[in-house]
Design a protein around this motif. Structure first.
Motif, PDB file in Angstrom:
ATOM      1  N   ALA A  57       0.828  -1.208   0.000  1.00 52.19           N
ATOM      2  CA  ALA A  57       0.000   0.000   0.000  1.00 52.19           C
ATOM      3  C   ALA A  57       0.863   1.259   0.000  1.00 52.19           C
ATOM      4  O   ALA A  57       0.546   2.236  -0.694  1.00 52.19           O
ATOM      5  CB  ALA A  57      -0.927  -0.010   1.216  1.00 52.19           C
ATOM      6  N   ILE A  58       1.951   1.243   0.772  1.00 52.96           N
ATOM      7  CA  ILE A  58       2.844   2.404   0.805  1.00 52.96           C
ATOM      8  C   ILE A  58       3.458   2.636  -0.568  1.00 52.96           C
ATOM      9  O   ILE A  58       3.515   3.770  -1.064  1.00 52.96           O
ATOM     10  CB  ILE A  58       3.943   2.206   1.865  1.00 52.96           C
ATOM     11  CG1 ILE A  58       3.323   2.205   3.266  1.00 52.96           C
ATOM     12  CG2 ILE A  58       5.002   3.287   1.769  1.00 52.96           C
ATOM     13  CD1 ILE A  58       4.298   1.863   4.372  1.00 52.96           C
ATOM     14  N   LYS A  59       3.903   1.551  -1.222  1.00 48.89           N
ATOM     15  CA  LYS A  59       4.504   1.686  -2.554  1.00 48.89           C
ATOM     16  C   LYS A  59       3.474   2.154  -3.578  1.00 48.89           C
ATOM     17  O   LYS A  59       3.763   3.004  -4.423  1.00 48.89           O
ATOM     18  CB  LYS A  59       5.108   0.350  -2.984  1.00 48.89           C
ATOM     19  CG  LYS A  59       6.297  -0.085  -2.140  1.00 48.89           C
ATOM     20  CD  LYS A  59       6.786  -1.465  -2.536  1.00 48.89           C
ATOM     21  CE  LYS A  59       7.913  -1.932  -1.625  1.00 48.89           C
ATOM     22  NZ  LYS A  59       8.356  -3.305  -1.942  1.00 48.89           N
ATOM     23  N   LEU A  60       2.261   1.589  -3.499  1.00 49.02           N
ATOM     24  CA  LEU A  60       1.226   1.967  -4.462  1.00 49.02           C
ATOM     25  C   LEU A  60       0.824   3.423  -4.299  1.00 49.02           C
ATOM     26  O   LEU A  60       0.422   4.079  -5.268  1.00 49.02           O
ATOM     27  CB  LEU A  60      -0.007   1.068  -4.281  1.00 49.02           C
ATOM     28  CG  LEU A  60       0.163  -0.401  -4.675  1.00 49.02           C
ATOM     29  CD1 LEU A  60      -1.085  -1.199  -4.316  1.00 49.02           C
ATOM     30  CD2 LEU A  60       0.449  -0.528  -6.160  1.00 49.02           C
ATOM     31  N   VAL A  87      -4.348   3.119   0.320  1.00 53.65           N
ATOM     32  CA  VAL A  87      -3.526   3.573  -0.808  1.00 53.65           C
ATOM     33  C   VAL A  87      -3.730   5.075  -1.021  1.00 53.65           C
ATOM     34  O   VAL A  87      -2.775   5.825  -1.258  1.00 53.65           O
ATOM     35  CB  VAL A  87      -3.867   2.781  -2.085  1.00 53.65           C
ATOM     36  CG1 VAL A  87      -3.182   3.391  -3.303  1.00 53.65           C
ATOM     37  CG2 VAL A  87      -3.458   1.316  -1.939  1.00 53.65           C
ATOM     38  N   HIS A  88      -4.980   5.527  -0.940  1.00 61.01           N
ATOM     39  CA  HIS A  88      -5.272   6.958  -1.085  1.00 61.01           C
ATOM     40  C   HIS A  88      -4.591   7.757   0.029  1.00 61.01           C
ATOM     41  O   HIS A  88      -3.992   8.814  -0.228  1.00 61.01           O
ATOM     42  CB  HIS A  88      -6.794   7.173  -1.040  1.00 61.01           C
ATOM     43  CG  HIS A  88      -7.206   8.612  -1.001  1.00 61.01           C
ATOM     44  ND1 HIS A  88      -7.118   9.443  -2.097  1.00 61.01           N
ATOM     45  CD2 HIS A  88      -7.695   9.376   0.017  1.00 61.01           C
ATOM     46  CE1 HIS A  88      -7.545  10.652  -1.763  1.00 61.01           C
ATOM     47  NE2 HIS A  88      -7.896  10.636  -0.483  1.00 61.01           N
ATOM     48  N   MET A  89      -4.658   7.265   1.259  1.00 57.96           N
ATOM     49  CA  MET A  89      -4.045   7.956   2.394  1.00 57.96           C
ATOM     50  C   MET A  89      -2.529   8.078   2.246  1.00 57.96           C
ATOM     51  O   MET A  89      -1.930   9.059   2.670  1.00 57.96           O
ATOM     52  CB  MET A  89      -4.340   7.200   3.699  1.00 57.96           C
ATOM     53  CG  MET A  89      -5.769   7.333   4.197  1.00 57.96           C
ATOM     54  SD  MET A  89      -6.045   6.174   5.554  1.00 57.96           S
ATOM     55  CE  MET A  89      -4.621   6.484   6.581  1.00 57.96           C
ATOM     56  N   MET A  90      -1.911   7.075   1.649  1.00 54.32           N
ATOM     57  CA  MET A  90      -0.462   7.054   1.499  1.00 54.32           C
ATOM     58  C   MET A  90       0.019   7.856   0.294  1.00 54.32           C
ATOM     59  O   MET A  90       1.224   7.953   0.061  1.00 54.32           O
ATOM     60  CB  MET A  90       0.040   5.605   1.363  1.00 54.32           C
ATOM     61  CG  MET A  90      -0.217   4.730   2.568  1.00 54.32           C
ATOM     62  SD  MET A  90       0.652   5.304   4.040  1.00 54.32           S
ATOM     63  CE  MET A  90      -0.724   5.851   5.052  1.00 54.32           C
ATOM     64  N   SER A  91      -0.892   8.403  -0.467  1.00 55.96           N
ATOM     65  CA  SER A  91      -0.541   9.093  -1.718  1.00 55.96           C
ATOM     66  C   SER A  91      -0.526  10.602  -1.527  1.00 55.96           C
ATOM     67  O   SER A  91      -1.070  11.132  -0.544  1.00 55.96           O
ATOM     68  CB  SER A  91      -1.552   8.728  -2.802  1.00 55.96           C
ATOM     69  OG  SER A  91      -2.785   9.399  -2.587  1.00 55.96           O
ATOM     70  N   PRO A  92       0.086  11.327  -2.452  1.00 56.52           N
ATOM     71  CA  PRO A  92       0.040  12.796  -2.410  1.00 56.52           C
ATOM     72  C   PRO A  92      -1.380  13.348  -2.538  1.00 56.52           C
ATOM     73  O   PRO A  92      -1.613  14.522  -2.287  1.00 56.52           O
ATOM     74  CB  PRO A  92       0.902  13.209  -3.611  1.00 56.52           C
ATOM     75  CG  PRO A  92       1.779  12.028  -3.887  1.00 56.52           C
ATOM     76  CD  PRO A  92       0.958  10.835  -3.530  1.00 56.52           C
ATOM     77  N   ARG A  93      -2.326  12.486  -2.936  1.00 58.47           N
ATOM     78  CA  ARG A  93      -3.721  12.902  -3.097  1.00 58.47           C
ATOM     79  C   ARG A  93      -4.505  12.839  -1.779  1.00 58.47           C
ATOM     80  O   ARG A  93      -5.711  13.069  -1.762  1.00 58.47           O
ATOM     81  CB  ARG A  93      -4.420  12.004  -4.113  1.00 58.47           C
ATOM     82  CG  ARG A  93      -3.793  12.012  -5.505  1.00 58.47           C
ATOM     83  CD  ARG A  93      -4.427  10.937  -6.385  1.00 58.47           C
ATOM     84  NE  ARG A  93      -3.914  10.970  -7.732  1.00 58.47           N
ATOM     85  CZ  ARG A  93      -4.446  11.679  -8.733  1.00 58.47           C
ATOM     86  NH1 ARG A  93      -5.525  12.403  -8.500  1.00 58.47           N
ATOM     87  NH2 ARG A  93      -3.921  11.656  -9.936  1.00 58.47           N
ATOM     88  N   SER A  94      -3.831  12.519  -0.693  1.00 58.12           N
ATOM     89  CA  SER A  94      -4.538  12.227   0.558  1.00 58.12           C
ATOM     90  C   SER A  94      -5.375  13.400   1.077  1.00 58.12           C
ATOM     91  O   SER A  94      -6.329  13.190   1.825  1.00 58.12           O
ATOM     92  CB  SER A  94      -3.534  11.796   1.628  1.00 58.12           C
ATOM     93  OG  SER A  94      -2.577  12.815   1.840  1.00 58.12           O
ATOM     94  N   GLN A  95      -5.009  14.630   0.675  1.00 59.74           N
ATOM     95  CA  GLN A  95      -5.777  15.790   1.133  1.00 59.74           C
ATOM     96  C   GLN A  95      -7.018  16.038   0.277  1.00 59.74           C
ATOM     97  O   GLN A  95      -7.853  16.877   0.611  1.00 59.74           O
ATOM     98  CB  GLN A  95      -4.885  17.041   1.125  1.00 59.74           C
ATOM     99  CG  GLN A  95      -3.651  16.929   2.020  1.00 59.74           C
ATOM    100  CD  GLN A  95      -4.004  16.607   3.456  1.00 59.74           C
ATOM    101  OE1 GLN A  95      -4.892  17.238   4.037  1.00 59.74           O
ATOM    102  NE2 GLN A  95      -3.320  15.622   4.041  1.00 59.74           N
ATOM    103  N   GLU A  96      -7.124  15.317  -0.847  1.00 61.63           N
ATOM    104  CA  GLU A  96      -8.285  15.451  -1.735  1.00 61.63           C
ATOM    105  C   GLU A  96      -9.305  14.361  -1.418  1.00 61.63           C
ATOM    106  O   GLU A  96      -9.085  13.506  -0.554  1.00 61.63           O
ATOM    107  CB  GLU A  96      -7.842  15.390  -3.202  1.00 61.63           C
ATOM    108  CG  GLU A  96      -6.783  16.415  -3.578  1.00 61.63           C
ATOM    109  CD  GLU A  96      -7.255  17.848  -3.412  1.00 61.63           C
ATOM    110  OE1 GLU A  96      -8.488  18.084  -3.509  1.00 61.63           O
ATOM    111  OE2 GLU A  96      -6.417  18.734  -3.175  1.00 61.63           O
ATOM    112  N   SER A  97     -10.411  14.350  -2.151  1.00 56.87           N
ATOM    113  CA  SER A  97     -11.530  13.447  -1.842  1.00 56.87           C
ATOM    114  C   SER A  97     -11.237  11.999  -2.226  1.00 56.87           C
ATOM    115  O   SER A  97     -10.563  11.724  -3.227  1.00 56.87           O
ATOM    116  CB  SER A  97     -12.789  13.905  -2.588  1.00 56.87           C
ATOM    117  OG  SER A  97     -13.159  15.205  -2.186  1.00 56.87           O
TER     118      SER A  97
END
Length: 729
Positions: free
Chosen positions: A435-438, A462-472
């Motif tokens: 998940a961290i890698k994804l 996966v969403h939380m671990m991504s740069p998108r985590s602040q978005e929906s």
């Protein structure tokens, strides 16, 4: 074969090994500094630099223990041993080795005496440069990185090989074990013809192996003799020259070069390759100060006192009688193992620099945090596939709006993920790392798994671990929508698109997930007509609202999930193969709960804690009897069903302990032959039950492991792991 390797997930991306490696034999992949075998010279610099002990060396310890039991092991000691064993007396050290099971102990000074005449014979009259071939790391360095200089290596065996050949001739059935400070000697032995040397131990490995027997005693004072025994000084700087030409009969002082230390060795060879070196004999040792500072010398002394111990021992050392010598083949050859790296174009280098905001020379801080001497060196390494483009500290700090914010996120990431992907099984531990890698990429993700196994949970992580985590994060269940509403829900609609359309229109899920992540759950339930439109959206990265004509850019990451076999649906014509290939860029399977029952205790604890927090009540525990029944159940509804059972028990149990009677009837029925069990830790109870089930399955199948795994509904690989875990033979 690589002698040195990286222990995955122990590496913390500090890049110390990259910084210390003299030949850049480190490749950074997903934050892990991996060894590149074809470039590695086994010098051990990365091992000495790594504070996390994330580097490991090929070990012969198990084989040596077997050899000692056989009673035929002979120890071959590197001349640097007095510097390592202090304060143990050399005589006591020899006795210790014999007590450990070595039948004989010999020093490599035998090999020095055997090879020095060969050296003199080769060097007399030679005008070209000659490089001593006794240091294995230097030989590796020249073979792998300076192949043009192979012609200057003296083609004579090292003292180790010479000693081994003599003892092998005299003791054909013996087991020869070299003991020294050098890691590169392991590569030399592994690359040598079979049957010469059986094993290599470093001093560090030897001390660990004999730690129960190791006794230190004060070093006895050694009387000073008129003349030192020269072979014993071989591991020191200039030791080769002192032994090969002690009186200066072959070379003048200005014709001899003593080179020691990794930077000095590389620089000297570069100058020699360029034709700027005039010396005729080169005594080159890769370690600063000589072999007494080898990577695994494991000495408590500083370099000066190590030298003192060597000199002191050389004064007391008596020459070992070699007896009648057989005719030995002591010549050796060298091979060109050079594998050149890609030479990137200036355009590619500039492109990498610009990616990390190095737009002009003054932007290149050359801070060295990435392990490279300059930003350009790092950019070249990125082009060569040795470095990751984002391993630039100033760039990362700028991207994350400050150093504190960035490092907090990195440090908390692994801990936070445990609150979502709960469990201790290898499956879940692997899913956390995945998940961290994804999260670090934007590739379309396909999540497979049974209903209730936790597919949406993984997508959220996966969403939380991504740069998108602040978005929906938007999730839509494709199976829950009527066919006529699916398109308007996904793409949205314009005003007047159909009867009853809302005034002003309505944004769809693709719109709502803008910049974030969109989960298409139960993707297999989409009608074929909608599948075709979804395919176009994924290909073109744009969509139109129902009734609209304006193309809207798709900026959300798409994650799809299903509990069905898409390959079977493709064969049946119910799912488009081209859409499958678009979705299946990366696929991950969430295992069913029945295949990871060791996760039931932590999941139960997690649900109980969560319920207690939500209801603001005291935490409840679960008895080992109840837990054993939970572990025995097959869980067709997976984690979702377990959550419901735990929630039911939480509300029905008035006491602080959930007992068997608080479980549903269909689970209590499994308890027909249950005996009274004392309260034990939940993990232990599950393991005991799991072990008993495996033993019962093996008994019923007459120890047929394949059939036993099938009866238990367990993948064969998992079954074998369980056998090993529970020591079932």
């Amino acid at each position: 074969m690589s002698v040195v390797s990286t222990i995955k997930d122990r590496c913390k991306a500090c890049y110390s090994c990259v910084r210390q490696c003299p030949v850049k034999a480190i490749k950074v992949e997903v934050g892990q500094s991996m060894i590149v075998p074809e470039r590695c010279i086994s010098c051990g610099s990365c091992i000495k630099a790594c504070s996390q002990n994330a580097k490991e060396v090929v070990t012969f310890v198990p084989q040596v223990k077997d050899y000692l039991k056989e009673g035929r092991a002979i120890a071959l000691l590197a001349p640097s041993f007095p510097a390592s064993i202090y304060p143990l007396d050399p005589g006591d050290f020899f006795n210790l080795l014999r007590e450990a099971g070595f039948s004989e102990v010999h020093e490599l000074t035998i090999g020095v005496e055997l090879t020095m005449p060969k050296y003199r014979e080769y060097l007399v009259g030679r005008k070209e440069p000659a490089i001593g071939s006794h240091c294995a790391a230097v030989v590796n360095l020249i073979e792998k990185h300076f192949p043009d200089l192979i012609q200057y290596l003296i083609p004579i065996d090292s003292a180790l090989m010479a000693t081994a050949k003599l003892l092998r001739h005299r003791k054909k059935n013996s087991r020869l074990v070299f003991i020294g400070p050098c890691i590169a000697k392991k590569e030399e032995v592994l690359d040598a013809p079979e049957g010469i040397i059986d094993a290599v131990l470093t001093f560090k490995e030897l001390k660990e192996m004999l730690k129960d027997k190791w006794e230190t005693k004060d070093t006895a004072p050694v009387s000073s003799l008129d003349k030192s025994y020269l072979p014993s000084t071989f591991p020191l700087s200039g030791g080769l020259i002192k032994n090969v030409d002690p009186k200066g009969n072959i070379y003048r002082e200005d014709e001899v070069a003593v080179v020691e230390g990794k930077e000095e060795c590389v620089q000297f060879l570069q100058k020699l390759q360029e034709g700027h070196i005039k010396h005729r004999l080169i005594d080159m040792l890769f370690c600063k100060g000589g072999c007494i500072d080898g990577p695994e010398i494991d000495s408590e002394l500083d370099i000066f006192n190590r030298q003192y111990q060597i000199y002191q021992y050389s004064r007391s050392r008596k020459k070992e009688s070699l007896g009648r010598l057989p005719k030995l083949q002591l010549e050796r050859s060298f091979s060109n193992r050079y594998q050149p790296l890609l030479t990137p174009s200036e355009e590619d280098i500039v492109k990498v620099l610009k990616y990390t905001n190095k737009n002009k020379p003054e932007d290149e801080l050359n801070c060295g945090a990435c392990g490279y001497n300059s930003c350009r060196d790092k950019a070249v390494a990125v082009c060569q596939g040795l470095a990751e483009i984002e391993m630039c500290l100033p760039y990362l700090l700028e991207q994350s709006r400050g150093e504190l914010e960035y490092y907090k996120k990195r440090l908390k990431m692994s801990d936070e993920i445990k609150d979502y992907l709960v469990g201790d099984s290898p499956y879940i531990q692997g899913l956390r790392q995945t998940a961290i890698k994804l999260g670090q990429n934007d590739a379309t993700l396909l999540i497979l798994g049974e209903s209730g196994a936790g597919k949406e949970v993984l997508a959220r992580v996966v969403h939380m671990m991504s740069p998108r985590s602040q978005e929906s994060f938007i999730a839509i269940n494709c199976a829950a929508l009527p066919e006529q509403l699916i398109e308007s829900e996904l793409f949205g609609y314009e005003e007047g698109a159909f009867t009853g359309a809302r005034k002003g229109g309505k944004p769809g899920k693709f719109d709502q997930a803008r910049g974030g992540t969109l989960l298409l759950d139960e993707i297999a339930e989409l009608p074929l007509s909608t599948q075709a439109k979804l395919l176009r959206v994924l290909q073109e990265r744009e969509f139109e609202r129902v009734g609209g004509t304006t193309a809207i850019r798709l900026t959300a990451r798409i994650i799809a999930a299903t509990n069905q076999d898409l390959n079977r649906l493709i064969e049946e014509g119910k799912f488009r193969s081209d859409l499958f290939y678009r979705l299946n860029v990366i696929s991950v399977t969430v295992p069913a709960l029945v295949h990871r029952k060791e996760d039931i205790p932590p999941l139960a604890e997690y649900f109980l804690r969560k319920l207690a927090a939500e209801k603001k009540s005291s935490v409840k525990l679960i008895s080992s009897e109840a837990l054993a029944l939970l572990a025995a159940y097959e869980w067709p509804g997976n984690v979702r069903e377990l959550k419901n059972v735990i929630e039911r028990a939480f509300y029905t149990a008035e006491e602080s302990i959930i007992q068997v009677q608080h479980l549903p009837d269909y689970i209590r029925q499994l308890d027909g032959d249950r005996k009274v069990i004392r309260l034990t830790p939940m993990k232990k109870a599950v393991k005991n039950l799991e072990r008993n089930l495996i033993l019962k399955a093996l008994k019923e199948t007459n120890n047929n492991k394949v059939d036993a795994a099938s009866i238990l509904g367990m993948p064969r690989a998992t079954f074998y792991l369980k056998l090993k875990e529970y020591n079932i033979h």
